[in-house]
Structure formats: C-alpha cells, structure tokens
Scaffold this motif. Structure first.
Motif: not given
Lengths: 387, 295
Positions: A82, A84, A86-91, A99, A135, A147, B186-187, B290, B293
C-alpha cells in the motif's frame, strides 16, 4: 508466476461514477507494468479491483488463465504494497513480515525464521525486533516489500510505492525496486502518477485518463510516439509542444509561417486542421530561414545540464488568427542558451515531430518510421478507447 | 545585577535599574496573594483525601483531621456489617457488567460507524451524545422506572446494568469512533489481501490496535458505574442487592448520627478498585493511543 488479462473490466461505484471503464489489457508473465495517470483517473481503483478489494461490476479478470473476477481478496495469490505501507504498528518487523505465513497457519518459530531470511535479503537483519514506528521511510518500504515477498505470490501490486519517500531516497528505491523485480521475475503492476517513475522502471506501461486506457506500450514507444495529445501532454519532463496548424500541400502553416511536414506523416487533405507535436528535446534554435518560426525568448529555465527556453513566436502579418501568440519550448544544452528578449528562430526535428488530428487529438499514423516500433500496440489502445 | 562599562551617568541610572517603590510593593502583594490562594485551594482538595487515609485507622474519628489513635477496629466493624462487604461485591458485579457491555457494544458500534458511511451519521452521534446525559440523569428517572417495571427488571442487577450501559454508550461510541477513524483502513485491507478472514482481521489487527482506547473506555465505564448512586438507588429496593454507593447512605445509627468509623473504613475500601483500575491501565497503556502512522 502468472500473466494477467483484463476483458472489458468495469468498476462502477454505487453513486454512478465509472472509475474503470471497460478496460482490455494483457500483462505478460514476469512483466513490470506501470499504470500511469493523473489523480482520479482510476488507476488505483483498477489495482484494488485486481487485488479483490473492489468488486468489478462488469467484464472479466484472469490471473494465470484462471477467472478471478469474483474471487474474494486473499484467494487470488496476489500481494499488495500500500501507499502508506500499512505496516501493523503493534507488531515488530519480523511479525509484520511473517503475517501472511501466520494466516497460512505456520508455527511461530518457523515463520520467524522465514521472516528473518526474507528480511536479510532486503537488508533488514538488524531491525527485526523493532516496531514500524522506529523505522525510517525507506526501511518501512522494505519491510512492506518483504511482507509481500514472504507469501511468494504470483503477482505483486504496488500502489504508489515511492510517493512516501523523499526525493533522494526515491531515486535509490527506484533502482532497487527494478532490480528486485528482475531478480524475483514476478509479474508486477505498479501505480504511479509520476511519469518519470513509470518511464524509468516499467517494462511496459498504460497511460490512463478518466477510467480509460489512452495508450499502452513500452516507455520508449509512449515517450516517442504518444498516441494522442493527452499522452503527449502528460509524458515527458516538459510537456510536448502542441502547435495548432493547417496542412497546405507539402507544408504546414503554423502562426502564418510555413513548416515542413514531419517525416512519415500520412497523407492529409489540403486545408485540414492538425496539431503539430514536438518535444522540447527535439526543438532546436536555428538561424532565421525557411522552415523555422521566428520569435523572441521570453523565459529561460535552468535545469542543470540543460535549459528550457520558451520562445514567443511572432505571427506573420497575413495570419488570420494571429492575435494569440504561440509559445514554443526548446531544450537547449547548457552554455548555449540565448538571453531573455533575444530574437531567435525555432525549428522542429522532422524525424521526431508528430501530427495529431485537431478534433480527436489522436496521432495521425503514417508508415511507422524505422526505429520507432509501436504500431503493434495500436490495437490495444484503440480498443481501450473504443468502448 | 551587574552593569558593565561604559558606566552611565548616575542621573540616568535610577529609572532603569529600580522601578518605583509602589510597583515593587504591588508585585510583592500580588505574589503573596497568589500563593495564599493556591495554598487554600490545595488544602481544600487535599483535606478530604487526608481524612480518607487517616480516619479509617482512628479509634474515634471525627469530621476533622487529627493524628489517629491507631486501630483496625473500624475494618472489623465493616466486616461484621451485614451489608458492607456484600455491597462491594454487588458494586463490582454492576461495574464489571456495565464495563463489558459498554466496551463490547461501544467498540462494535464505533467500528461500524467509522467504516460504513450512512447519511446523517454525525448528526446521529451528536444527538445521542446530547441525550445520553439525560438517560442516567434525574430527568428521565420516572420514565425509566416505569419502563423497568414493565420489563420486570426492578430489583434486578441486569436492569441496573442495562440502564447504566445505555447512559454511558453514546459517549463511549463517540470517543471510540474517533479512535477507530484514526486507524487507517489500509491495515485491514492489507491483512485481507494476505487472506485473513474477517474474524482473523478483528483478532490480529483491529482489536490489538484499538486496545489502548478500549482499555481507557473500560476504566471510564467501570468507574462511572461503580460511583453511580441514583440508578441503583431507584431501581433496587432489596438491600441485599445494593452496591456500595447506595449502602454507604445507610450507615447511620438509630439516632440518625453517621457512623463515622464505619463510613471512613468503608470509603477507603470503596476507593481501592478505582485506584487499582487506573493504575493498571495507566501502567500498561499510559492512557495514550499508539494507532495511526507517521506520514
């Protein structure tokens, strides 16, 4: 590995907006294909329709010969990166990369190992324990790529993969992406609004406007022989000069002056209105003489190794509609640019200039001159427009 | 203050270095007043806290603050009171029940409202928020009592939980919706393209990202239900079902005197769950979100 075929693919939103309008397109196995167009032209919708995030309202979509028009997302063996990321912020990074494998039910240890392996290939070895928020933009992009690679899909879909990077990093990422795609040899479609990106990276590209494909071809074809004035205007670091003119026997009349017809121009009826297209790169500054347009330099833009010179052409006295001055841009090598205000003449290179129909804006094709293949793709672009 | 060369003439110096005497005094008085007001305010808020901590351990508590004659007798009285400990349990049942309903229903509604566009959505939310304060407020107590009577939910914990939930839900939905809005779609789409089922997306992505918001709403709902007096007071008439907030109202002697020792010790016990809940959530999540992004 798979090829992709679109048959009259259509996506109409409930409000009535037709975002993708009966597209026919064929993308070969392993090809790096760019969808290029201005904002709102439907390129992202098309990508999302291929991914299964939007439902096509008409036509067919074939991936690897199988009809996937109505297959739900996630069962199409495609991976999408994507805009943005779309990296999962909690992992952490490793869990993010792994994933897709988690969905496939791999054990945690196995998938962490696989993630480490994939990450190492993209230079992420030291970062596996970090959260995406820690990052840089370039690193995030590589995590998103890793990913997508981890599930070994047969098609990659990239939505504006470079738009979140700063200008310097973008150039690096461009080279990196192209090399990676060549190594993996996975069919890849990427969406961009930046024509330079598409020209630099793609094997082939489609230029889209208002839900339709306006031209399909290799970057060289699209750059040298734009199929219509829309593409001519959109492609190139400086837009093509499009000069309204009329045909008079073996010459063109532009602003009341006479110019030679381009090489390989098709026979056009006397007095027909056409548009002469010439890229600034193929416009030269000449001494005054026959077959040139005299005028005054109005603006000189310094581009580093070259300068873009805008010349305001002086219409001749017998020009019936000489009221509007005509601007012609020429790309001039560094050091030889004229001063603003100086009187000069411009001429188009005959072997590079093109003629467009004044009404439809389509390229008037003669026999394609040697060294400019592209006639073969006309069928595809024509059917895209015909619907 | 030091003045460096070139030294100015003495005639020019005084107006710059020394303001008129009146101004100095005025500044001083303003300072003093400021600190006096601050001190009074601090005392005003700190005294009840101090009483809450000291009085339970005082053998003979009064409505003033003294060094206590240390004893645990007041807690023994609480333990022996037929309703005190029971009411704490009742209160916990009501608070936890309300918390679960508010979080589950609130999260589901907020998620749906955030992801699906329906006409008039924002107006609906504002009207709900506006009216919600009435549901648990005094104004609607008579209709709510009649409604609960018709539903045979008088003297039922379920009835109290439902009314409390109804009062808290709109604000919870409002806050959670804002939170869900800030989580990019998008997530979920990304997970979907990788083949995740809706349930997996919910378990792996949506809930973990929303967890700090959910925790905040959970504590807020629990504290609100735990401290509510009016709703259980009106909907319950069996003293065995009374939560702590209502029972503390009955701690009087036959003569009408407040049993200060009992009230003090009970109040301390009563405040513990709230403090613990805040500490746990603050420790784990710091009442921060949190999600979202950097772009």
């Amino acid at each position: 590995m798979a090829d992709i075929r679109l048959d009259a693919l259509t996506k109409q939103y409930p409000g009535g907006t037709v975002a993708v309008n009966g597209l026919d397109l064929q993308i070969a196995d392993g090809e790096f294909f760019a969808l290029l167009g201005p904002s709102g032209c439907g390129k992202t919708t098309l990508l999302r329709t291929i991914a299964g995030l939007e439902n096509a309202t008409g036509g067919r979509l074939l991936i690897g010969g199988t009809d996937h028009t109505h297959t739900p997302a996630g069962k199409r063996d495609v991976a999408m990166v994507f805009q943005d990321y779309a990296l999962f912020p909690h992992m952490d990074v490793a869990d993010n990369i792994a994933y897709p494998l988690r969905i496939r039910g791999l054990k945690r240890a196995d998938r962490r190992a696989k993630a480490a392996e994939t990450g190492a290939g993209l230079g992420l070895s030291g970062l596996l324990e970090r959260r995406p928020g820690q990052l840089s933009g370039g690193q995030q992009q590589r995590v998103a790529l890793a990913r997508a690679m981890a599930c070994q899909p047969s098609v990659f879909l990239f939505d504006e993969p470079l738009s979140n990077l700063d200008a310097r990093l973008r150039l690096e990422a461009r080279t990196f992406l192209k090399r990676l795609q060549k190594e993996l040899a996975v069919t890849t479609i990427f969406v961009t609004h930046d024509q330079a990106e598409a020209l630099a990276m793609a094997d082939r590209m489609a230029v889209m406007d208002a839900g339709r494909i306006r031209q399909v071809g290799t970057p060289a074809e699209v750059f040298h022989r734009p199929a219509n004035t829309f593409v001519a205007n959109f492609i190139g670091s400086a837009p093509m000069n499009l000069l309204p003119s009329t045909v008079h026997g073996n010459s063109l009349r532009v602003a009341g002056r006479s110019l030679p017809l381009p090489d390989g121009a098709p026979p056009v009826a006397d007095g027909a209105a056409v548009i002469l297209g010439a890229r600034p790169e193929y416009v030269t500054i000449e001494p005054d003489g026959p077959g040139t347009l005299p005028g005054a330099v109005s603006i000189v833009e310094n581009l580093g190794a070259s300068a873009l010179v805008t010349v305001e052409v002086t219409p001749s006295g017998d020009d019936p509609d000489g009221a509007d001055p005509i601007l012609v841009q020429a790309m001039v090598a560094e050091g030889s640019e004229p001063a603003p205000g100086q009187r000069v003449s411009v001429a188009c290179q005959r072997d590079r200039a093109l003629l467009y129909d004044a009404e439809s804006g389509d390229l008037l094709e003669g026999e394609a001159p040697a060294g400019h293949p592209g006639a073969g793709d006309r069928a595809t672009s024509a059917s895209g427009q015909g619907r | 203050m030091t003045v460096h060369a070139p030294a100015p003439s003495h005639s020019a110096l005084p107006p710059i270095s020394r303001p008129p005497a009146g101004m100095v005094v005025g500044q001083f008085v303003r300072r003093v007043l400021f600190y006096v007001v601050i001190a009074l305010l601090t005392v005003f808020f700190a005294l009840p806290m101090l009483w809450l901590v000291l009085a339970p351990f005082d053998a003979n508590p009064h409505l003033n603050i003294t060094i206590p004659h240390f004893t645990l007798h007041n807690f023994v009285v609480v333990w022996q009171n037929p309703y005190a400990i029971k009411s704490l349990v009742n209160g916990l049942i009501l608070a936890v029940g309300t918390m679960i309903l508010v979080v589950v229903l609130g999260a589901a509604a907020a998620y749906a409202l955030s992801r699906v566009r329906i006409p008039g959505r924002d107006a609906l939310l504002y009207v709900l928020l506006l009216l919600s304060s009435i549901v648990t407020g005094t104004a609607a107590m008579v209709p709510i009592f009649l409604l609960m009577t018709d539903l045979h939910l008088i003297n039922s914990r379920l009835g109290v939980v439902l009314v409390l939930t109804g009062g808290l839900l709109p604000a919870a939905i409002f806050i959670l919706k804002d939170f869900m809005d800030s989580t990019p779609r998008s997530y979920e789409e990304s997970a979907k393209v990788f083949g995740a089922s809706p349930l997996q997306i919910l378990r792996h992505i949506t809930i973990p990202i929303a967890r700090p918001g959910l925790a905040t709403i959970a504590v807020w709902a629990m504290v609100n239900a735990w401290g509510n007096f009016l709703v259980p007071f009106i909907l319950l008439n069996n003293q065995d079902l009374f939560p702590s907030a209502v029972v503390v109202y009955t701690f009087y002697t036959e003569g009408g005197q407040p049993q200060l020792g009992l009230i003090a010790a009970f109040s301390l016990l009563y405040s513990i769950p709230v403090v613990v809940a805040y500490l746990v959530v603050s420790r784990r999540y710091g009442f921060r979100f949190h999600g979202g992004i950097k772009s």
